[in-house]
Design a protein around this motif. Structure first.
Motif, short mmCIF file in Angstrom:
data_model
loop_
_atom_site.label_atom_id
_atom_site.label_comp_id
_atom_site.label_asym_id
_atom_site.label_seq_id
_atom_site.Cartn_x
_atom_site.Cartn_y
_atom_site.Cartn_z
N ILE A 267 5.85 -4.45 -14.54
CA ILE A 267 5.55 -3.52 -13.45
C ILE A 267 4.92 -2.27 -14.06
CG2 ILE A 267 6.52 -1.97 -11.72
CD1 ILE A 267 8.59 -4.01 -11.05
N SER B 57 5.00 0.24 -5.91
CA SER B 57 6.13 0.18 -6.84
C SER B 57 7.30 1.04 -6.39
CB SER B 57 5.67 0.61 -8.24
OG SER B 57 5.13 1.93 -8.20
N GLN C 8 7.19 -8.58 -4.72
CA GLN C 8 6.65 -7.23 -4.75
C GLN C 8 5.90 -6.93 -3.45
OE1 GLN C 8 4.53 -7.53 -8.65
NE2 GLN C 8 5.51 -5.55 -9.04
#
Length: 422
Positions: free
Chosen positions: A40, A175, A204
């Protein structure tokens, strides 16, 4: 039933039973698995969410309850603990938001510094024998700047055929769920779809925006960019761009002839062909109208050179080709002058005119010289003697004699008109 048939049936039944055993064994797999991204890219000053789910062997499912603790380790599977779902104080600030008993280990970390990079591993720690650290880790790298969005399809230079209905999609990973970015297209072409939230294969959250438009030659060499903007924290926008290369058949084809006016026989005539095409024209062909409307192929090439004569006079057409199509120009005419002596005639006339100009100039010079001499002679004082006249030409002498005679006649006429004294 014969013995051979019985044997075939037995073999078939054994094969089917073997497949059933394999399927059952797969369903009752004793594997420890975790589903989360391998990496990430986070933004400094914002939180980081790790989407996480896991599977455990059937023999441990009865032990999975609210008493089981979820622990995050760093560096390696045997590394130090940094966050716990049960402990309020941990080495790193964060929160396990998923329900462990539902095999959900989703976690949010806070306040990673710029440049931070670390790999984390998840561990289940419960009563009895449910103690296991998953071997797959996740790397978190923190950036000062916003990561650029993803364009799909993506190539630096995209070749697309004219008339294609093109769809471009721009997406970015969110994120930190509490901070929503915005996506912006430049330029905005055709129909823009409302940005939507999606999930990738690892869970995600993605923000995606698409636009659809029909490609035209006007879009050739057009740069299309998509930017992601975060208004929180005054982050500088990041963009990803592509350049379109529009492919199309030849168009706007023209043929030119030089010189454009009719020429005399023996002169050179050059025809040239020009066309707009992408990729460029690969073949040029020149045709001549035979007079009956039928076109006859003359040659190939972008230019056609002719020596003027009666057989080349007529209408010419250029046809061009590339891999996407063909086009042709309007006819252009090649004309030949009917008079074959025009150049010679113009040359003779020019020489005669020049000769007359020279003769006139010489006469004017002589005449001016004669006048100058005459004026010089009249300005002399005293009687005109033979010696004085001896240096002049006969013509000057005659002129002077004529003027002298006229002067005497004028004197006598004036005297005759006066009365005499008595």
């Amino acid at each position: 039933m014969s013995g051979l048939k019985v044997l075939v049936v037995i073999i078939w039944m054994l094969r089917e039973c073997a497949l059933c055993v394999l399927i059952y064994a797969g369903a009752a797999s004793n594997k420890w698995e975790i589903k989360m991204p391998k990496k990430i890219d986070a933004i400094s000053g914002l939180c980081v969410q790790i989407p996480c789910q896991f599977e455990i062997p059937d023999s441990f499912k009865q032990s999975l309850n609210n008493l089981v603790e979820g622990i995050w380790k760093k560096i390696s599977a045997e590394g130090p603990n940094v966050l716990s779902s049960k402990m309020k104080v941990s080495l790193l600030k964060g929160n396990v938001t998923g329900n462990i008993s539902d095999k959900n280990c989703t976690t949010v970390f806070y306040s990673f510094p710029d440049g931070y990079s670390e790999t984390f591993f998840f561990r289940l720690q419960g009563p009895e024998t449910l103690l296991y650290t998953f071997q797959q880790g996740i790397n978190i790298t923190v950036h000062k700047d916003v990561p650029p969005p993803i364009l799909s399809p993506y190539v630096q230079v995209m070749e697309v055929l004219e008339g294609t209905r093109l769809t471009l999609t721009c997406s970015t990973v969110i994120s930190c769920p509490s901070v929503q970015p915005q996506l912006q297209w430049n330029p905005q072409l055709g129909e823009k779809l409302t940005p939507a939230l999606q999930e990738d294969e690892f869970g995600q959250t993605l923000l995606a925006s698409s636009q659809m438009f029909n490609v035209t030659p006007l879009n050739d060499q057009l740069k299309i960019s998509c930017s992601v903007l975060y208004y929180q924290g005054a982050k500088r926008p990041a963009e990803t761009s592509i350049t379109l290369r529009v492919l199309y058949a030849p168009r706007n084809t023209i043929a030119l002839v030089s010189p454009s006016d009719p020429v005399s026989e023996g002169s050179m005539v050059v025809l040239s062909c020009h066309s707009d095409a992408n990729p460029a024209v690969q073949r040029y062909e020149w045709y001549k109208d035979s007079g009956s409307g039928k076109l006859e192929l003359q040659n190939q090439g972008q230019t056609l050179t002719l020596i003027a004569k009666s057989t080349v006079q007529g209408l010419y057409v250029c046809r061009v080709y590339n891999i996407h199509g063909t086009d042709r120009s309007r006819p252009v005419a090649v004309g030949i002058n009917s008079c074959q002596c025009s150049i010679a005639l113009y040359t003779i006339c020019g020489l005669l005119t020049l000769f007359l100009i020279l003769i006139t100039a010489v006469g004017l010079v002589k005449y001016k010289s004669l006048l100058n001499r005459l004026e010089a002679s009249e300005s002399l004082r005293g009687p005109m003697t033979y010696a004085t006249l001896h240096g002049t030409s006969d013509t000057v002498y005659n002129v002077i004699q004529t003027r002298a005679s006229r002067s005497e006649d004028d004197y006598e006429n004036r005297n005759l008109g006066k009365p005499h004294p008595k």
